[in-house]
Scaffold this motif. Structure first.
Motif, PDB file in Angstrom:
ATOM      1  N   UNK A  39       0.806  -1.460   0.110  1.00 48.46           N
ATOM      2  CA  UNK A  39       0.012  -0.098   0.007  1.00 48.46           C
ATOM      3  C   UNK A  39       0.945   1.475   0.088  1.00 48.46           C
ATOM      4  N   UNK A  40       1.827   1.110   0.814  1.00 49.58           N
ATOM      5  CA  UNK A  40       2.687   2.392   1.098  1.00 49.58           C
ATOM      6  C   UNK A  40       3.513   2.654  -0.454  1.00 49.58           C
ATOM      7  N   UNK A  41       4.073   1.613  -0.984  1.00 48.80           N
ATOM      8  CA  UNK A  41       4.662   1.713  -2.404  1.00 48.80           C
ATOM      9  C   UNK A  41       3.899   2.190  -3.411  1.00 48.80           C
ATOM     10  N   UNK A  42       2.727   1.800  -3.506  1.00 52.56           N
ATOM     11  CA  UNK A  42       1.784   2.311  -4.531  1.00 52.56           C
ATOM     12  C   UNK A  42       1.319   3.661  -4.331  1.00 52.56           C
ATOM     13  N   UNK A  43       1.097   3.998  -2.902  1.00 49.01           N
ATOM     14  CA  UNK A  43       0.836   5.560  -2.751  1.00 49.01           C
ATOM     15  C   UNK A  43       2.157   6.268  -3.174  1.00 49.01           C
ATOM     16  N   UNK A  44       3.217   5.997  -2.892  1.00 51.10           N
ATOM     17  CA  UNK A  44       4.643   6.784  -3.346  1.00 51.10           C
ATOM     18  C   UNK A  44       4.650   6.781  -4.841  1.00 51.10           C
ATOM     19  N   UNK A  84      12.672  -6.499  -6.370  1.00 46.74           N
ATOM     20  CA  UNK A  84      12.243  -7.704  -5.503  1.00 46.74           C
ATOM     21  C   UNK A  84      12.184  -6.845  -3.829  1.00 46.74           C
ATOM     22  N   UNK A  85      10.961  -7.083  -3.300  1.00 44.06           N
ATOM     23  CA  UNK A  85      10.994  -6.187  -1.993  1.00 44.06           C
ATOM     24  C   UNK A  85      10.707  -7.311  -0.922  1.00 44.06           C
ATOM     25  N   UNK A  86      11.732  -7.243  -0.069  1.00 44.76           N
ATOM     26  CA  UNK A  86      11.789  -8.305   0.959  1.00 44.76           C
ATOM     27  C   UNK A  86      13.123  -8.821   1.134  1.00 44.76           C
ATOM     28  N   UNK A  87      14.267  -8.517   1.384  1.00 42.97           N
ATOM     29  CA  UNK A  87      15.621  -9.149   1.511  1.00 42.97           C
ATOM     30  C   UNK A  87      15.517 -10.811   2.007  1.00 42.97           C
ATOM     31  N   UNK A  88      14.737 -10.643   3.249  1.00 45.02           N
ATOM     32  CA  UNK A  88      14.687 -12.154   3.886  1.00 45.02           C
ATOM     33  C   UNK A  88      13.883 -12.846   3.086  1.00 45.02           C
ATOM     34  N   UNK A  89      12.785 -12.836   2.480  1.00 46.03           N
ATOM     35  CA  UNK A  89      11.983 -13.544   1.598  1.00 46.03           C
ATOM     36  C   UNK A  89      12.464 -14.033   0.275  1.00 46.03           C
ATOM     37  N   UNK A  90      13.209 -12.909  -0.304  1.00 45.80           N
ATOM     38  CA  UNK A  90      13.933 -13.495  -1.696  1.00 45.80           C
ATOM     39  C   UNK A  90      15.318 -13.865  -1.349  1.00 45.80           C
ATOM     40  N   UNK A  91      15.999 -13.696  -0.519  1.00 49.69           N
ATOM     41  CA  UNK A  91      17.249 -14.361  -0.239  1.00 49.69           C
ATOM     42  C   UNK A  91      17.662 -15.421  -0.600  1.00 49.69           C
ATOM     43  N   UNK A  92      16.897 -16.467  -0.273  1.00 49.83           N
ATOM     44  CA  UNK A  92      17.015 -17.962  -0.492  1.00 49.83           C
ATOM     45  C   UNK A  92      16.939 -18.298  -2.052  1.00 49.83           C
ATOM     46  N   UNK A 137      15.562  -4.781  -2.500  1.00 48.29           N
ATOM     47  CA  UNK A 137      15.366  -3.728  -1.402  1.00 48.29           C
ATOM     48  C   UNK A 137      14.445  -4.214  -0.433  1.00 48.29           C
ATOM     49  N   UNK A 138      14.463  -3.410   0.589  1.00 45.54           N
ATOM     50  CA  UNK A 138      13.595  -3.720   1.908  1.00 45.54           C
ATOM     51  C   UNK A 138      12.584  -2.699   2.516  1.00 45.54           C
ATOM     52  N   UNK A 139      12.402  -1.596   1.641  1.00 46.80           N
ATOM     53  CA  UNK A 139      11.328  -0.618   1.988  1.00 46.80           C
ATOM     54  C   UNK A 139      10.734   0.099   0.887  1.00 46.80           C
ATOM     55  N   UNK A 140       9.844   0.622   1.302  1.00 47.40           N
ATOM     56  CA  UNK A 140       8.919   1.387   0.047  1.00 47.40           C
ATOM     57  C   UNK A 140       9.633   2.589  -0.652  1.00 47.40           C
ATOM     58  N   UNK A 141      10.544   3.318   0.154  1.00 43.62           N
ATOM     59  CA  UNK A 141      11.497   4.492  -0.399  1.00 43.62           C
ATOM     60  C   UNK A 141      12.479   3.693  -1.405  1.00 43.62           C
ATOM     61  N   UNK A 142      13.206   2.902  -1.024  1.00 42.93           N
ATOM     62  CA  UNK A 142      14.035   2.261  -1.765  1.00 42.93           C
ATOM     63  C   UNK A 142      13.401   1.726  -3.182  1.00 42.93           C
TER      64      UNK A 142
END
Length: 244
Positions: A76-81, A186-194, A221-226
């Motif tokens: 939601x935050x990414x899309x608003x930005x 790709x958003x979420x380093x923990x999720x996509x790392x593997x 990346x890991x957050x909306x701003x990035x």
């Protein structure tokens, strides 16, 4: 209480039996002709509705994500930005991450597009899609063309098979120069790392099934701003035009 998946096995078996059923030529011809016209009609509707939407970014992710989940809030935050930075948002039109992305775009009065697919458990789009920008598809491959044709980038949040399918479709089309080299975030380093580690260690280093340059097809990346910064910096060098 019955599950929405209770009749899936029956439907799968029905499709298998139908595939092996003998059909005469007239039946084959009439069925295939109908499919051709249906496919054409979906392409025509998609082209007509999306040809003038302007620069947009597709946001992918799981339909199973609840509104309280951090991934939903992130989408939601990414899309608003994105909207505040001049982009519209395209999603698959369903619940979860897709709903969150459409909600974020709608909250900023931006273009909120939903490319919905008819599924046994998803029969309509979410309420945050612009009414004139919702399209319902029967065929996944037609829907995929619309995503890649009218997107200036992909932002991919955590998801399942459908999300992975869309991600690797984008990888393949860019790698084979079938579409422009738009940014994939790709958003979420923990999720996509593997997955990224497997791509590097197995596909590249162990089997040499991809080139080292292919690792540059995506950003992590890991957050909306990035996430939005990647899109902005990429397109600061290019005109914002469709990929085809």
């Amino acid at each position: 209480m019955g599950s929405r998946f209770d009749d899936f096995d029956e439907k799968r078996e029905e499709k298998i039996r139908k595939a092996f059923k003998e059909r005469d030529w007239n039946e084959i011809k009439s069925t295939d002709s109908w499919v051709i016209f249906k496919v054409i009609s979906e392409f025509v509707e998609g082209f007509e509705k999306l040809s003038k939407i302007g620069p947009c970014v597709s946001v992918f992710g799981s339909a199973r994500t609840s509104p309280e989940h951090p991934h939903y809030i992130m989408a939601e935050e990414i899309s608003a930005k994105l909207v505040r930075h001049g982009y519209g948002v395209i999603t698959g039109g369903g619940p979860g991450i897709m709903e969150a992305a459409n909600k974020g775009a709608s909250s900023e009065n931006g273009k909120s597009v939903g490319l919905c697919i008819k599924l046994p458990f998803e029969s309509k789009g979410n309420i945050y899609i612009d009414p004139d920008k919702m399209i319902m598809f029967d065929y996944f491959f037609v829907r995929k063309v619309m995503f890649t044709k009218y997107s200036q980038g992909f932002i991919v949040l955590p998801g399942g098979f459908g999300t992975l399918d869309e991600l690797f479709e984008a990888f393949t089309l860019i790698q084979t120069i079938k579409i422009g080299r738009f940014p994939i975030v790709l958003v979420g380093k923990e999720f996509w790392g593997g997955l990224i580690a497997w791509i590097k260690d197995t596909l590249l280093q162990k089997y040499n099934y991809i080139n080292a340059e292919d690792l540059n097809l995506f950003y992590l990346v890991d957050d909306a701003t990035e996430a939005v910064k990647v899109i902005d910096e990429f397109y600061s060098k290019y005109l914002l035009t469709p990929n085809y």
